[in-house]
Design a protein around this motif. Structure first.
Motif, PDB file in Angstrom:
ATOM      1  N   VAL A 170      38.783  38.464  47.164  1.00 21.41           N
ATOM      2  CA  VAL A 170      38.554  38.905  45.790  1.00 21.41           C
ATOM      3  C   VAL A 170      37.725  40.183  45.807  1.00 21.41           C
ATOM      4  O   VAL A 170      36.779  40.311  46.576  1.00 21.41           O
ATOM      5  CB  VAL A 170      37.856  37.821  44.947  1.00 21.41           C
ATOM      6  CG1 VAL A 170      38.694  36.554  44.904  1.00 21.41           C
ATOM      7  CG2 VAL A 170      36.469  37.517  45.468  1.00 21.41           C
ATOM      8  N   THR A 172      35.235  43.100  44.124  1.00 20.32           N
ATOM      9  CA  THR A 172      34.176  43.320  43.153  1.00 20.32           C
ATOM     10  C   THR A 172      33.767  44.787  43.206  1.00 20.32           C
ATOM     11  O   THR A 172      34.296  45.561  44.003  1.00 20.32           O
ATOM     12  CB  THR A 172      32.946  42.427  43.451  1.00 20.32           C
ATOM     13  OG1 THR A 172      32.508  42.656  44.806  1.00 20.32           O
ATOM     14  CG2 THR A 172      33.283  40.960  43.292  1.00 20.32           C
ATOM     15  N   GLN A 177      38.336  44.420  35.393  1.00 24.17           N
ATOM     16  CA  GLN A 177      39.240  43.402  35.913  1.00 24.17           C
ATOM     17  C   GLN A 177      40.661  43.949  36.026  1.00 24.17           C
ATOM     18  O   GLN A 177      41.198  44.540  35.104  1.00 24.17           O
ATOM     19  CB  GLN A 177      39.243  42.171  35.008  1.00 24.17           C
ATOM     20  CG  GLN A 177      40.017  41.003  35.607  1.00 24.17           C
ATOM     21  CD  GLN A 177      39.944  39.760  34.743  1.00 24.17           C
ATOM     22  OE1 GLN A 177      40.778  39.584  33.865  1.00 24.17           O
ATOM     23  NE2 GLN A 177      38.954  38.908  34.981  1.00 24.17           N
ATOM     24  N   ASN A 179      44.861  43.442  36.900  1.00 20.46           N
ATOM     25  CA  ASN A 179      45.897  42.497  36.465  1.00 20.46           C
ATOM     26  C   ASN A 179      46.836  42.135  37.614  1.00 20.46           C
ATOM     27  O   ASN A 179      48.045  42.043  37.431  1.00 20.46           O
ATOM     28  CB  ASN A 179      46.686  43.108  35.302  1.00 20.46           C
ATOM     29  CG  ASN A 179      47.541  42.079  34.586  1.00 20.46           C
ATOM     30  OD1 ASN A 179      47.195  40.906  34.544  1.00 20.46           O
ATOM     31  ND2 ASN A 179      48.661  42.514  34.039  1.00 20.46           N
ATOM     32  N   ALA A 181      46.160  39.470  40.068  1.00 24.57           N
ATOM     33  CA  ALA A 181      45.861  38.197  40.735  1.00 24.57           C
ATOM     34  C   ALA A 181      47.173  37.580  41.208  1.00 24.57           C
ATOM     35  O   ALA A 181      48.085  37.354  40.415  1.00 24.57           O
ATOM     36  CB  ALA A 181      45.149  37.257  39.775  1.00 24.57           C
ATOM     37  N   ILE A 191      42.907  39.369  44.418  1.00 28.38           N
ATOM     38  CA  ILE A 191      42.782  40.193  43.214  1.00 28.38           C
ATOM     39  C   ILE A 191      41.971  41.426  43.591  1.00 28.38           C
ATOM     40  O   ILE A 191      40.994  41.340  44.344  1.00 28.38           O
ATOM     41  CB  ILE A 191      42.132  39.427  42.041  1.00 28.38           C
ATOM     42  CG1 ILE A 191      42.182  40.278  40.756  1.00 28.38           C
ATOM     43  CG2 ILE A 191      40.716  39.004  42.361  1.00 28.38           C
ATOM     44  CD1 ILE A 191      41.783  39.517  39.491  1.00 28.38           C
ATOM     45  N   VAL A 194      37.658  41.464  40.206  1.00 22.72           N
ATOM     46  CA  VAL A 194      37.473  40.330  39.308  1.00 22.72           C
ATOM     47  C   VAL A 194      36.947  40.779  37.939  1.00 22.72           C
ATOM     48  O   VAL A 194      37.204  40.132  36.928  1.00 22.72           O
ATOM     49  CB  VAL A 194      36.500  39.310  39.952  1.00 22.72           C
ATOM     50  CG1 VAL A 194      36.149  38.204  38.993  1.00 22.72           C
ATOM     51  CG2 VAL A 194      37.127  38.742  41.219  1.00 22.72           C
ATOM     52  N   SER A 234      33.641  37.510  33.324  1.00 22.03           N
ATOM     53  CA  SER A 234      34.919  37.677  34.012  1.00 22.03           C
ATOM     54  C   SER A 234      34.911  36.909  35.322  1.00 22.03           C
ATOM     55  O   SER A 234      33.886  36.859  36.020  1.00 22.03           O
ATOM     56  CB  SER A 234      35.181  39.156  34.302  1.00 22.03           C
ATOM     57  OG  SER A 234      35.098  39.935  33.132  1.00 22.03           O
ATOM     58  N   VAL A 236      37.570  34.371  38.346  1.00 25.76           N
ATOM     59  CA  VAL A 236      38.833  33.784  38.802  1.00 25.76           C
ATOM     60  C   VAL A 236      38.587  32.338  39.185  1.00 25.76           C
ATOM     61  O   VAL A 236      37.487  31.959  39.589  1.00 25.76           O
ATOM     62  CB  VAL A 236      39.435  34.531  40.014  1.00 25.76           C
ATOM     63  CG1 VAL A 236      39.951  35.904  39.612  1.00 25.76           C
ATOM     64  CG2 VAL A 236      38.434  34.636  41.160  1.00 25.76           C
ATOM     65  N   LYS A 246      43.913  32.374  39.381  1.00 26.63           N
ATOM     66  CA  LYS A 246      44.091  32.727  37.969  1.00 26.63           C
ATOM     67  C   LYS A 246      42.822  33.443  37.489  1.00 26.63           C
ATOM     68  O   LYS A 246      41.723  32.936  37.659  1.00 26.63           O
ATOM     69  CB  LYS A 246      44.334  31.486  37.129  1.00 26.63           C
ATOM     70  CG  LYS A 246      44.602  31.789  35.657  1.00 26.63           C
ATOM     71  CD  LYS A 246      44.895  30.525  34.865  1.00 26.63           C
ATOM     72  CE  LYS A 246      45.157  30.835  33.393  1.00 26.63           C
ATOM     73  NZ  LYS A 246      45.421  29.610  32.592  1.00 26.63           N
ATOM     74  N   ASN A 247      43.000  34.620  36.897  1.00 21.33           N
ATOM     75  CA  ASN A 247      41.864  35.351  36.370  1.00 21.33           C
ATOM     76  C   ASN A 247      41.619  35.003  34.917  1.00 21.33           C
ATOM     77  O   ASN A 247      42.525  34.570  34.200  1.00 21.33           O
ATOM     78  CB  ASN A 247      42.079  36.867  36.526  1.00 21.33           C
ATOM     79  CG  ASN A 247      43.335  37.354  35.864  1.00 21.33           C
ATOM     80  OD1 ASN A 247      44.421  36.855  36.141  1.00 21.33           O
ATOM     81  ND2 ASN A 247      43.213  38.308  34.964  1.00 21.33           N
ATOM     82  N   LYS A 249      38.879  36.154  31.351  1.00 22.08           N
ATOM     83  CA  LYS A 249      37.845  37.000  30.770  1.00 22.08           C
ATOM     84  C   LYS A 249      37.532  36.477  29.389  1.00 22.08           C
ATOM     85  O   LYS A 249      38.428  36.320  28.561  1.00 22.08           O
ATOM     86  CB  LYS A 249      38.288  38.465  30.701  1.00 22.08           C
ATOM     87  CG  LYS A 249      37.217  39.409  30.181  1.00 22.08           C
ATOM     88  CD  LYS A 249      37.570  40.876  30.420  1.00 22.08           C
ATOM     89  CE  LYS A 249      38.777  41.309  29.626  1.00 22.08           C
ATOM     90  NZ  LYS A 249      38.989  42.779  29.726  1.00 22.08           N
TER      91      LYS A 249
END
Length: 252
Positions: A170, A172, A177, A179, A181, A191, A194, A234, A236, A246-247, A249
């Motif tokens: 993931v 950072t 964030q 799109n 994932a 992703i 995040v 935000s 996952v 799955k993300n 927010k």
């Protein structure tokens, strides 16, 4: 195993959002383990002992950091204690703290690794070579990597590099964030970023006026992280058995 990961907590509003939403998110997703990136928790830059404890009290099981890991001097001693927190593993030898940790989650050995990219960031050790060394010398059942990266290309490269070797990669750091994932070809979930947890109506958790003025004038400006205002959280949710990510927010 179901892992809940929350992206970059920024300042007081970010910590408030954790307190308000993390317990519900853990229950809703039946999370077995919760990891939070806390490198901006102390007024937008770094982490202190007080904010470290505040994040854990909000419901986090573990904390990762990033390029601002040592922005606050007190973290030097804190990281050398038995804390539930790691800094990027590719910081130079002799840096306080650990870059990875193996924790027991219901009999499952979970390897948590924090890495920092090098594009547009400090020229520290090569994260691709460092992760190879970590994976080669450790025994684990599940592996999770927080890759703190400025560029999408380096993040995606790390995802593909570790595909099939770890359970999750993931991203950072950018506070936005993405799109994407997804599950990669060899089963690793991924992703690029995040996203952040903090002040919603600004720029990356910072009050927008100063940031805009800097772009317009090209002059230095003090970045202001508000203590009041609407927030966003935000993150996952990762199911390592089903190889799903799955993300989410949530905005106030």
């Amino acid at each position: 195993m179901r892992i809940l990961f929350i992206g970059d907590v920024v300042g007081k509003i970010g910590r408030r959002m954790l307190n308000n939403y993390l317990p519900t998110l853990k229950k809703e997703h039946a999370a077995h383990f919760t990891i939070v990136n806390g490198e901006n928790a102390a007024h937008g830059k770094g982490i202190t002992e007080r904010t470290y404890k505040e994040i854990l009290n909000a419901g986090a099981d573990f904390i990762t950091l990033g390029n601002h890991a040592f922005a606050k001097r007190e973290v030097y001693d804190l990281l050398d204690q038995d804390v539930k927190m790691i800094r990027p593993a590719n910081f130079p030898e002799g840096t306080p703290g650990d870059g990875y940790r193996i924790v027991n989650v219901n009999g499952n050995k979970l390897l948590i690794v924090n890495l920092q990219a090098r594009s547009f960031l400090e020229p520290i050790e090569n994260p691709f070579k460092v992760i190879d060394q970590i994976l080669e010398k450790n025994e684990y059942d599940t592996a999770f990597v927080d890759f703190h990266s400025e560029t999408t290309s380096e993040s995606i490269a790390m995802g593909y590099y570790l595909d099939g070797r770890v359970n999750a990669v993931v991203g950072t750091h950018t506070h936005v964030q993405t799109n994407d994932a997804s599950r990669l070809e060899n089963g690793t979930v991924y992703i690029t970023d995040v996203g952040m947890t903090g002040f919603k109506d600004g720029i990356l958790g910072i009050r927008k006026d100063e940031v805009i003025r800097r772009f317009v004038t090209n002059l230095p400006e003090r970045h202001v992280v508000p203590d009041e205002g609407k927030g966003v959280i935000s993150g996952v949710i990762i199911d390592t058995d089903a190889k799903k990510i799955k993300n989410f927010k949530i905005e106030e």
